[in-house]
Scaffold this active site. Sequence first.
Site, PDB file in Angstrom:
ATOM      1  N   TYR A  62      -6.538   2.078   2.543  1.00 17.81           N
ATOM      2  CA  TYR A  62      -6.330   1.511   1.062  1.00 17.81           C
ATOM      3  C   TYR A  62      -7.647   0.580   0.932  1.00 17.81           C
ATOM      4  O   TYR A  62      -8.076  -0.248   1.652  1.00 17.81           O
ATOM      5  CB  TYR A  62      -5.123   0.577   1.068  1.00 17.81           C
ATOM      6  CG  TYR A  62      -4.729   0.147   0.010  1.00 17.81           C
ATOM      7  CD1 TYR A  62      -4.290   0.621  -1.243  1.00 17.81           C
ATOM      8  CD2 TYR A  62      -5.426  -1.107  -0.573  1.00 17.81           C
ATOM      9  CE1 TYR A  62      -4.234   0.126  -2.628  1.00 17.81           C
ATOM     10  CE2 TYR A  62      -5.264  -1.789  -1.968  1.00 17.81           C
ATOM     11  CZ  TYR A  62      -4.538  -1.157  -2.681  1.00 17.81           C
ATOM     12  OH  TYR A  62      -4.462  -1.574  -4.039  1.00 17.81           O
ATOM     13  N   LYS A 121      -4.315   4.051 -11.787  1.00 21.99           N
ATOM     14  CA  LYS A 121      -2.908   3.810 -12.598  1.00 21.99           C
ATOM     15  C   LYS A 121      -3.237   4.012 -14.309  1.00 21.99           C
ATOM     16  O   LYS A 121      -2.758   5.067 -15.080  1.00 21.99           O
ATOM     17  CB  LYS A 121      -2.172   2.637 -12.621  1.00 21.99           C
ATOM     18  CG  LYS A 121      -1.647   2.608 -11.298  1.00 21.99           C
ATOM     19  CD  LYS A 121      -0.998   1.189 -10.849  1.00 21.99           C
ATOM     20  CE  LYS A 121      -0.874   1.138  -9.374  1.00 21.99           C
ATOM     21  NZ  LYS A 121      -2.117   1.122  -8.717  1.00 21.99           N
ATOM     22  N   SER A 146      -5.814  11.107 -48.137  1.00 23.99           N
ATOM     23  CA  SER A 146      -6.940  10.137 -47.971  1.00 23.99           C
ATOM     24  C   SER A 146      -6.736   9.084 -48.914  1.00 23.99           C
ATOM     25  O   SER A 146      -6.231   9.112 -49.863  1.00 23.99           O
ATOM     26  CB  SER A 146      -8.203  11.015 -48.653  1.00 23.99           C
ATOM     27  OG  SER A 146      -9.267  10.126 -49.357  1.00 23.99           O
ATOM     28  N   ASN A 180       0.714  -1.160   0.065  1.00 26.74           N
ATOM     29  CA  ASN A 180      -0.018   0.119  -0.026  1.00 26.74           C
ATOM     30  C   ASN A 180       0.921   1.255   0.047  1.00 26.74           C
ATOM     31  O   ASN A 180       0.583   2.204  -0.738  1.00 26.74           O
ATOM     32  CB  ASN A 180      -0.877   0.023   1.137  1.00 26.74           C
ATOM     33  CG  ASN A 180      -1.829  -1.329   1.137  1.00 26.74           C
ATOM     34  OD1 ASN A 180      -1.894  -1.984   0.127  1.00 26.74           O
ATOM     35  ND2 ASN A 180      -2.662  -1.384   2.177  1.00 26.74           N
ATOM     36  N   THR A 225     -15.919  36.766 -32.826  1.00 25.24           N
ATOM     37  CA  THR A 225     -16.689  36.273 -31.594  1.00 25.24           C
ATOM     38  C   THR A 225     -17.908  35.799 -32.301  1.00 25.24           C
ATOM     39  O   THR A 225     -18.557  36.191 -33.500  1.00 25.24           O
ATOM     40  CB  THR A 225     -17.332  37.668 -30.771  1.00 25.24           C
ATOM     41  OG1 THR A 225     -17.910  38.435 -31.637  1.00 25.24           O
ATOM     42  CG2 THR A 225     -16.126  38.437 -30.241  1.00 25.24           C
ATOM     43  N   GLU A 245      -7.136  17.448 -35.524  1.00 23.91           N
ATOM     44  CA  GLU A 245      -8.440  16.843 -35.361  1.00 23.91           C
ATOM     45  C   GLU A 245      -8.200  15.828 -34.221  1.00 23.91           C
ATOM     46  O   GLU A 245      -9.101  15.644 -33.189  1.00 23.91           O
ATOM     47  CB  GLU A 245      -8.911  16.099 -36.403  1.00 23.91           C
ATOM     48  CG  GLU A 245      -9.435  16.852 -37.575  1.00 23.91           C
ATOM     49  CD  GLU A 245      -9.933  16.038 -38.869  1.00 23.91           C
ATOM     50  OE1 GLU A 245     -10.814  16.055 -39.248  1.00 23.91           O
ATOM     51  OE2 GLU A 245      -8.901  15.443 -39.397  1.00 23.91           O
TER      52      GLU A 245
HETATM   53  N1  ARG Z   1      -1.455  -3.624  -7.575  1.00 15.62           N
HETATM   54  C1  ARG Z   1      -2.102  -3.073  -6.415  1.00 15.62           C
HETATM   55  C2  ARG Z   1      -2.470  -1.427  -6.447  1.00 15.62           C
HETATM   56  O1  ARG Z   1      -1.967  -1.171  -7.516  1.00 15.62           O
HETATM   57  C3  ARG Z   1      -1.050  -3.259  -5.125  1.00 15.62           C
HETATM   58  C4  ARG Z   1      -1.809  -3.069  -3.986  1.00 15.62           C
HETATM   59  C5  ARG Z   1      -2.248  -4.235  -3.433  1.00 15.62           C
HETATM   60  N2  ARG Z   1      -2.576  -4.155  -2.065  1.00 15.62           N
HETATM   61  C6  ARG Z   1      -3.290  -5.033  -1.376  1.00 15.62           C
HETATM   62  N3  ARG Z   1      -3.337  -4.610   0.019  1.00 15.62           N
HETATM   63  N4  ARG Z   1      -4.126  -5.737  -2.205  1.00 15.62           N
HETATM   64  O2  ARG Z   1      -3.122  -0.871  -5.801  1.00 15.62           O
END
Ligand code: ARG
Length: 460
Positions: A316, A324, A276, A109, A154, A289
């Site tokens: 957590y 991510k 094209s 964590n 405008t 674009e």
């Molecule tokens: N891959 C997990 C994440 O990105 C790792 C953390 C996992 N921790 C846990 N207590 N299961 O958060």
Amino acid sequence: MSLWKERFGVPPADQVVAFTESLSFDVRLAGDDLAGSRAHVRGLERAGILTPDEREALLGALDQVGDELEGGRFTFVKGDEDVHTAIERRVIEVAGDVGAKLHAGRSRNDQVATALRLYAKRELQALTRSIVAVQTVLADRAEEAGDAYLPGYTHLQRAQPVLLAHHLLAHCWALARDVDRLVATVDRLDVSPLGAGALAGSSLDLDPDAVAADLGFASRFENSLDAVSDRDFVAEALFDLALLGVHLSRLGEELALWSTEEFGFVHLHDTFATGSSMLPQKKNPDVAELLRGKTGRLVGHLTGMLTTLKGLPLSYNRDLQEDKEPLFDAIDQVGRGVAALEGLLATVGFDLDRMRVAADSQEAAAVDLAEWLVARGTPFRQAHGIVASIVRDSLERHVPLPELVEGHPDLGSEAVALLEPGVAVTRRTTPGGAGPKPVADQLRNLRRRLEIDGERVGRG
Ligand code: ARG
């Protein structure tokens, strides 16, 4: 192997691994995870958990794992659910028993939060440098445009002539705010979570301040629960990138519009245009674009992240793994977009004649006629009415505007001079305005700002 195999005695079901793994995307955190682990190893030695020999053995194993990852020689195995698991597993294989000491006082964590902050800090700083590079191109093109002018719009209707430099610099100032925001976001995220453990810290004699300094963070966490739960930095980065994306989108939209035959204000360089597959004559502004189009997903990433975070209890939760992919994708997409934009702007050709002709409509000087009257004592509302009725008269009866201005008792021949091509834009003299004098001042201010921002974001 899972990290908790002794607890359950059986591995997780295949569907669980398939659903919960993050290795497929967090492998890019390998370098940052290794950096965090090296700092943790040094911290364990300072805490008396590792002897100097053990520290060296672990650092050596981490180096070897790093080499294997970099050289593409690292073999991932079943049970490597994320890059952190894979690296620890391999360190134990390489270093033997001492490898098993690596994770003391640490949890994934705090480990994950540390790696992601290191990643975000570096990548956002690099991105910020590339925004300054785009601004520099815009400033160069503005300087080179000199006194060239085009219609300012405008409601997408021609309004008043403005210097092309003024228009280009408008985009530059928006980007300056993006730089400012990203710098502030990096400042705020520059806090080490390492040492927070799973959620509550440790009984071992660890020193999170020293580890933070070792990793180059400005400070350490104040609260371990907050440290492992806080993804504000991801949400902030995603907002910064979404708004930057909106600015890029706006610029892309203008370049696409300006490259149409209808506008014809710009010619895209062949290396920054596309053709094209069917229509041989086409030259398409795909880069512009996509600068516009990619913004949808950036806004989506921000919305998705905030929605994930909303309602999570401390501390957590596995939901946080969802931080991510949006961050990686936003940084990738914006990074590539900014690089492409830099080239697009550096190579685009401006058709200054088309711009000038479009801006030289006599109606564009209407407000100058009204202000000419105001300067001579006419209340503005009345002046506006006088000029509006002359414009209407000219349009309805197809009489040239200069003729009506000349013949008007309040205006006359002196006022007709305002309708001459190129005159209106020179009359924008107030600070921050669109005429040559204030634009020269503005360009100087912007150059100074770019100097300062260049220092702030590092030349990298
Ligand atoms: N891959 C997990 C994440 O990105 C790792 C953390 C996992 N921790 C846990 N207590 N299961 O958060």
